[in-house]
Design a protein around this motif. Structure first.
Motif, PDB file in Angstrom:
ATOM      1  N   ILE A  29       0.856  -1.187   0.000  1.00  0.00           N
ATOM      2  CA  ILE A  29       0.000   0.000   0.000  1.00  0.00           C
ATOM      3  C   ILE A  29       0.886   1.229   0.000  1.00  0.00           C
ATOM      4  CG2 ILE A  29      -1.794   1.282   1.228  1.00  0.00           C
ATOM      5  CD1 ILE A  29      -2.746  -1.309   2.449  1.00  0.00           C
ATOM      6  N   SER A  30       0.703   2.076  -0.998  1.00  0.00           N
ATOM      7  CA  SER A  30       1.504   3.295  -1.078  1.00  0.00           C
ATOM      8  C   SER A  30       0.588   4.512  -1.116  1.00  0.00           C
ATOM      9  CB  SER A  30       2.401   3.273  -2.327  1.00  0.00           C
ATOM     10  OG  SER A  30       1.608   3.148  -3.495  1.00  0.00           O
ATOM     11  N   ILE A  31       1.021   5.575  -0.438  1.00  0.00           N
ATOM     12  CA  ILE A  31       0.279   6.839  -0.428  1.00  0.00           C
ATOM     13  C   ILE A  31       0.977   7.802  -1.373  1.00  0.00           C
ATOM     14  CG2 ILE A  31      -0.401   8.824   0.975  1.00  0.00           C
ATOM     15  CD1 ILE A  31      -0.537   6.948   3.381  1.00  0.00           C
ATOM     16  N   HIS A  32       0.238   8.383  -2.278  1.00  0.00           N
ATOM     17  CA  HIS A  32       0.780   9.339  -3.238  1.00  0.00           C
ATOM     18  C   HIS A  32       0.331  10.737  -2.815  1.00  0.00           C
ATOM     19  CE1 HIS A  32       1.991   6.081  -6.007  1.00  0.00           C
ATOM     20  NE2 HIS A  32       0.940   5.468  -5.470  1.00  0.00           N
ATOM     21  N   ASN A  33       1.254  11.511  -2.347  1.00  0.00           N
ATOM     22  CA  ASN A  33       0.952  12.804  -1.736  1.00  0.00           C
ATOM     23  C   ASN A  33       1.363  13.923  -2.692  1.00  0.00           C
ATOM     24  OD1 ASN A  33       0.011  14.448   0.335  1.00  0.00           O
ATOM     25  ND2 ASN A  33       2.012  14.604   1.304  1.00  0.00           N
ATOM     26  N   LEU A  56      -7.120   1.388  -6.817  1.00  0.00           N
ATOM     27  CA  LEU A  56      -6.751   2.805  -6.759  1.00  0.00           C
ATOM     28  C   LEU A  56      -7.838   3.537  -5.980  1.00  0.00           C
ATOM     29  CD1 LEU A  56      -4.626   4.839  -7.748  1.00  0.00           C
ATOM     30  CD2 LEU A  56      -6.040   5.206  -9.775  1.00  0.00           C
ATOM     31  N   ALA A  57      -7.476   4.116  -4.837  1.00  0.00           N
ATOM     32  CA  ALA A  57      -8.452   4.729  -3.932  1.00  0.00           C
ATOM     33  C   ALA A  57      -8.190   6.219  -3.817  1.00  0.00           C
ATOM     34  CB  ALA A  57      -8.369   4.067  -2.554  1.00  0.00           C
ATOM     35  N   TRP A  83      -9.829  -1.994  -9.549  1.00  0.00           N
ATOM     36  CA  TRP A  83     -10.926  -1.362  -8.795  1.00  0.00           C
ATOM     37  C   TRP A  83     -10.596   0.102  -8.552  1.00  0.00           C
ATOM     38  CZ3 TRP A  83     -13.108  -4.769  -4.234  1.00  0.00           C
ATOM     39  CH2 TRP A  83     -13.549  -6.006  -4.752  1.00  0.00           C
ATOM     40  N   VAL A  84     -11.601   0.966  -8.754  1.00  0.00           N
ATOM     41  CA  VAL A  84     -11.491   2.378  -8.399  1.00  0.00           C
ATOM     42  C   VAL A  84     -12.462   2.657  -7.258  1.00  0.00           C
ATOM     43  CG1 VAL A  84     -11.867   4.761  -9.119  1.00  0.00           C
ATOM     44  CG2 VAL A  84     -10.753   3.142 -10.673  1.00  0.00           C
ATOM     45  N   VAL A  85     -11.933   3.159  -6.152  1.00  0.00           N
ATOM     46  CA  VAL A  85     -12.734   3.445  -4.966  1.00  0.00           C
ATOM     47  C   VAL A  85     -12.704   4.945  -4.697  1.00  0.00           C
ATOM     48  CG1 VAL A  85     -13.075   2.959  -2.513  1.00  0.00           C
ATOM     49  CG2 VAL A  85     -12.119   1.185  -4.025  1.00  0.00           C
ATOM     50  N   PHE A  86     -13.867   5.546  -4.589  1.00  0.00           N
ATOM     51  CA  PHE A  86     -13.991   6.955  -4.201  1.00  0.00           C
ATOM     52  C   PHE A  86     -14.557   7.032  -2.778  1.00  0.00           C
ATOM     53  CE2 PHE A  86     -14.337  10.074  -8.045  1.00  0.00           C
ATOM     54  CZ  PHE A  86     -13.105   9.644  -8.509  1.00  0.00           C
ATOM     55  N   GLY A  87     -13.945   7.886  -1.963  1.00  0.00           N
ATOM     56  CA  GLY A  87     -14.485   8.154  -0.631  1.00  0.00           C
ATOM     57  C   GLY A  87     -14.309   9.627  -0.315  1.00  0.00           C
ATOM     58  N   GLY A  88     -14.889  10.087   0.776  1.00  0.00           N
ATOM     59  CA  GLY A  88     -14.792  11.488   1.150  1.00  0.00           C
ATOM     60  C   GLY A  88     -16.146  12.166   1.151  1.00  0.00           C
ATOM     61  N   THR A  89     -16.221  13.311   1.803  1.00  0.00           N
ATOM     62  CA  THR A  89     -17.519  13.950   2.009  1.00  0.00           C
ATOM     63  C   THR A  89     -18.178  14.435   0.725  1.00  0.00           C
ATOM     64  OG1 THR A  89     -16.405  16.067   2.443  1.00  0.00           O
ATOM     65  CG2 THR A  89     -16.942  14.691   4.346  1.00  0.00           C
ATOM     66  N   HIS A  90     -17.420  14.674  -0.320  1.00  0.00           N
ATOM     67  CA  HIS A  90     -18.019  15.196  -1.544  1.00  0.00           C
ATOM     68  C   HIS A  90     -18.764  14.110  -2.327  1.00  0.00           C
ATOM     69  CE1 HIS A  90     -18.379  18.638  -4.257  1.00  0.00           C
ATOM     70  NE2 HIS A  90     -18.302  17.779  -5.253  1.00  0.00           N
ATOM     71  N   VAL A  91     -18.403  12.859  -2.105  1.00  0.00           N
ATOM     72  CA  VAL A  91     -19.042  11.773  -2.855  1.00  0.00           C
ATOM     73  C   VAL A  91     -19.888  10.865  -1.979  1.00  0.00           C
ATOM     74  CG1 VAL A  91     -17.296  11.787  -4.659  1.00  0.00           C
ATOM     75  CG2 VAL A  91     -16.968  10.316  -2.655  1.00  0.00           C
ATOM     76  N   ALA A  92     -19.722  10.938  -0.660  1.00  0.00           N
ATOM     77  CA  ALA A  92     -20.536  10.104   0.220  1.00  0.00           C
ATOM     78  C   ALA A  92     -22.012  10.383  -0.017  1.00  0.00           C
ATOM     79  CB  ALA A  92     -20.174  10.389   1.679  1.00  0.00           C
ATOM     80  N   GLU A  93     -22.800   9.327  -0.107  1.00  0.00           N
ATOM     81  CA  GLU A  93     -24.244   9.414  -0.355  1.00  0.00           C
ATOM     82  C   GLU A  93     -24.571  10.054  -1.709  1.00  0.00           C
ATOM     83  OE1 GLU A  93     -25.710   7.735   1.795  1.00  0.00           O
ATOM     84  OE2 GLU A  93     -24.330   7.836   3.492  1.00  0.00           O
ATOM     85  N   THR A 653      -0.797  -7.796  -4.192  1.00  0.00           N
ATOM     86  CA  THR A 653      -1.749  -6.777  -4.648  1.00  0.00           C
ATOM     87  C   THR A 653      -1.225  -5.400  -4.311  1.00  0.00           C
ATOM     88  OG1 THR A 653      -3.601  -8.286  -4.320  1.00  0.00           O
ATOM     89  CG2 THR A 653      -4.113  -5.939  -4.409  1.00  0.00           C
ATOM     90  N   THR A 654      -1.323  -4.475  -5.253  1.00  0.00           N
ATOM     91  CA  THR A 654      -0.857  -3.111  -5.005  1.00  0.00           C
ATOM     92  C   THR A 654      -2.053  -2.177  -4.906  1.00  0.00           C
ATOM     93  OG1 THR A 654      -0.641  -2.746  -7.379  1.00  0.00           O
ATOM     94  CG2 THR A 654       1.327  -3.461  -6.193  1.00  0.00           C
ATOM     95  N   ILE A 655      -1.986  -1.263  -3.960  1.00  0.00           N
ATOM     96  CA  ILE A 655      -3.062  -0.308  -3.728  1.00  0.00           C
ATOM     97  C   ILE A 655      -2.466   1.076  -3.722  1.00  0.00           C
ATOM     98  CG2 ILE A 655      -4.866   0.488  -2.148  1.00  0.00           C
ATOM     99  CD1 ILE A 655      -3.555  -2.981  -1.646  1.00  0.00           C
TER     100      ILE A 655
END
Length: 666
Positions: A29-33, A56-57, A83-93, A653-655
């Protein structure tokens, strides 16, 4: 920004995932900042040039919604089965809209993401089809026939300590190649939840209205790490810090860590809207210990009508004047927040509120109203007659007009907001406000409007950049950062401000007060952060001194005709100042490294780089030398010269995780 912004949310996700033995053994798991302003092409090359990940999250907010969708589309060209995963307040619900706009997105996470992300990764390892994620609570996904499935909501995380610390576990890299703390500030949460349901905000809806806290033991360990890494400022990312009794213990530990290790030296946070005994106890402790902070009055409006539409009548906002007076008299830094353009607000009510507030608090953060997903204002657009437009480079809805605000009034106010944000909120000027009000009867809004008028009509070429930046304000996305950086760093800007003062403000000042106000204004310019001194005028080659393991530029022997700090301090306390001329000499200290703070437009951080007297630095740098006199403190200041991802092994698996950074993408 020269320094990185800490990707805290991604750190939580990574730390929680790696706490699962199976995921830790099977996944990299790598974080791209990425920094703000990075192009989509640059990010795509960094992410995909070797081999695209399997998952990719993205942590999504309005400013990176479209960029991240573009990266998702590129990713699916390279890895159609990924897999593409979106999270965060702008997309929740908001999955129906997300899937309709961006079919490349497979999953939208609703609510807190740590446990949900872990469960999604286990589903991937189990070989579960991405169109059959019915067993994962808290997500929306597209089934094989294209319809959207909204799974049952996931319960809020009651025991927050089941989320491993991203700092203590090493999920987040804490230092750079030279071993120095790599971020501009340290972000941490002490609790989650917000008891309010303000009409413009989704904080309470996103993380729940019940407030839950991390354990004192965990917070102590994190503060210990920050102290040893010599972190200057900790930012507690809580909705209402000072609400819980446990917040007192946190501040006690913060002060104890500073006293023992010398760091951290400042705390910034979103303070509790209603100020309880806990808040006053914390403030008293911090003042006595010399621990710096900016205490917030999150009022948003002083209009009773607008308060009703905001759902904020349950807050004791009408008690703010006594609190502001107390903070002022105690000499504590305080700022307030106002939102322009809320339904029920008018130009007159807003300006009346601004000037009423500025009598006690000069640093007022003023923001135009935005419509955010899942908020009451978004759902009641028709009721309030709201007219809005989507941003060009983001996905926010900018309010243009409503039942109590016309298009023309909004355009007029956007110019005012620009000047207020640049000059007052970001403390380009800060000493002059109480002095002008008390000695000349000139309000803060009058000064800001005079500046806007002057730069629009003057022939001074140094006004041209600011005039150009201000012209962008009408769209609601003005070039605030460029304007602030210009005023803080360009010698021509300083000369321009002096000319503006002489031509536009000094003629309004009573003759007997002019010499004093001239000196207060000069002190404002003198105490601005030192930004790359090599670019300053000749004679500004300032030496660097070391004070308790922290570097400061030192401007020695500054001579003033009046004791400006004493005069302004008396006015702030409500006392009559002594305006007698004196031969006042002061040494001014400026923390080095202001470049990141100045360019970030973060007014809460930039104030920590303002010029300070020896006494102020002494208070700020307490700790290992607690008890030293100011003279002993100065004697210990040592002068010195200014100095100035590997591909995963087969079968793993790479994330890739991308986290939102304000003003850009990370």
């Amino acid at each position: 920004m020269p320094l990185e912004s800490m990707p805290l949310a991604s750190g939580y996700l990574k730390a929680t995932a790696l706490a699962d033995d199976r995921i830790r053994d099977a996944c990299d798991i790598s974080i791209h900042n990425f920094r703000g302003g990075t192009t989509n092409a640059t990010m795509a090359n960094a992410l995909f040039s070797d081999e695209p990940p399997d998952v990719l999250a993205f942590s999504v907010l309005g400013w990176n919604y479209r960029s991240f969708a573009s990266l998702a589309a590129t990713f699916k060209q390279l890895n159609p089965d990924g897999w593409v995963v979106f999270g965060g307040t702008h997309v929740a619900e908001q999955a129906d809209r997300v899937f309709r706009m961006f079919p490349e997105v497979d999953v939208v996470v609703n609510g807190e993401g740590e446990l949900t992300f872990r469960d999604l990764l286990n589903c991937y390892l189990d070989g579960v089809d991405k169109h059959a994620l019915h067993a994962v609570a808290g997500v929306s996904f597209r089934e094989a026939d294209g319809t959207t499935c909204h799974n049952v909501a996931r319960d809020r995380i009651e025991d927050l300590d089941i989320i491993p610390s991203p700092f203590l576990t090493g999920a987040l890299e804490m230092t750079d190649a030279d071993g120095n703390f790599r971020y501009d500030v340290a972000l941490m949460e002490t609790n989650r939840g917000c008891p309010y349901k303000c009409a413009f905000c989704y904080w309470g809806g996103a993380v729940g209205q019940k407030v839950r806290a991390f354990s004192p033991e965990r917070l102590r360990a994190e503060l210990e790490m920050f102290g040893r890494l010599k972190v200057h400022t900790v930012v507690a990312c809580d909705a209402n810090f000072g609400l819980l009794p446990g917040d007192v213990e946190f501040v006690e530990r913060l002060i104890e860590t500073r006293d023992r290790l010398g760091f951290p030296r400042a705390l910034e946070t979103s303070w509790a809207k209603n100020k309880s005994k806990t808040f006053f106890r914390i403030v008293k402790m911090m003042k006595e210990a010399g621990m710096r902070s900016s205490f917030t009055l999150a009022l948003q409006t002083l209009s009773d009508t607008a308060l009703d539409t905001m759902n904020r009548r349950n807050m004791k906002v009408n008690e703010w004047e006594d609190l502001a007076a107390w903070l002022d008299e105690e000499g504590l830094d305080c700022y307030a927040e106002l939102i322009w353009g809320a339904p029920g607000e008018t130009v007159q009510s807003f300006m009346d509120g601004y000037d009423r507030l500025s009598r006690r608090v000069s640093r007022i953060a003023v923001y135009p109203i935005l419509l955010l997903p899942n908020t009451d204002y978004m759902e009641k657009k028709e009721q309030y007659g709201i007219k809005s437009v989507r941003g060009d480079n983001d996905d926010f809805e900018y309010v243009l007009a409503h039942n109590t605000m016309t298009f023309a009034e909004n355009q007029q106010m956007q110019r005012f907001l620009f000047m207020a944000r640049v000059v007052a909120e970001n403390a380009v000027l800060r000493w002059i406000w109480p002095a002008l009000r008390h000695l000349a009867g000139i309000t803060q809004s009058q000064v800001l409007r005079h500046l806007d008028t002057w730069i629009s009509t003057t022939d001074d070429p140094a006004a041209a950049p600011l005039r150009g930046y201000a012209a962008t304000a009408v769209g609601g996305t003005g070039a605030f950062g460029a304007a602030i950086t210009y005023l803080y760093t360009d010698p021509d800007a300083e000369r321009m401000l002096l000319r503006w003062w002489d031509e536009a403000i000094r003629p309004l000042v009573p003759a007997e007060a002019a010499p004093v106000l001239d000196e207060v204004f000069r002190y404002d310019l003198l105490t601005q952060p030192v930004y790359r001194p090599a670019d300053r005028p000749v004679g500004e080659d300032l030496p660097v001194v070391l004070v308790r393991d922290e570097e400061y530029y030192l401007r020695s022997g500054v001579r003033l005709r009046y004791d400006v700090p004493a005069i302004v301090g008396a006015i702030r306390r409500g006392a009559e100042p002594d305006l007698s001329p004196v031969d006042f000499t002061v040494d001014l200290y400026y923390r080095t490294g202001s470049e990141s703070a100045v360019t970030s437009t973060n007014h809460e951080i930039v104030v920590h780089f303002m010029g300070m007297t020896a006494a102020e630095v002494h208070d700020n740098a307490r700790g290992s030398a607690e008890g030293l006199s100011e003279a002993e403190f100065e004697a210990t200041s040592a002068s010195r010269s200014a100095e100035a991802g590997t591909p995963a092994p087969d079968g793993r698996t790479t994330i890739g995780m991308l986290k939102a950074d304000k003003g850009g993408c990370s």
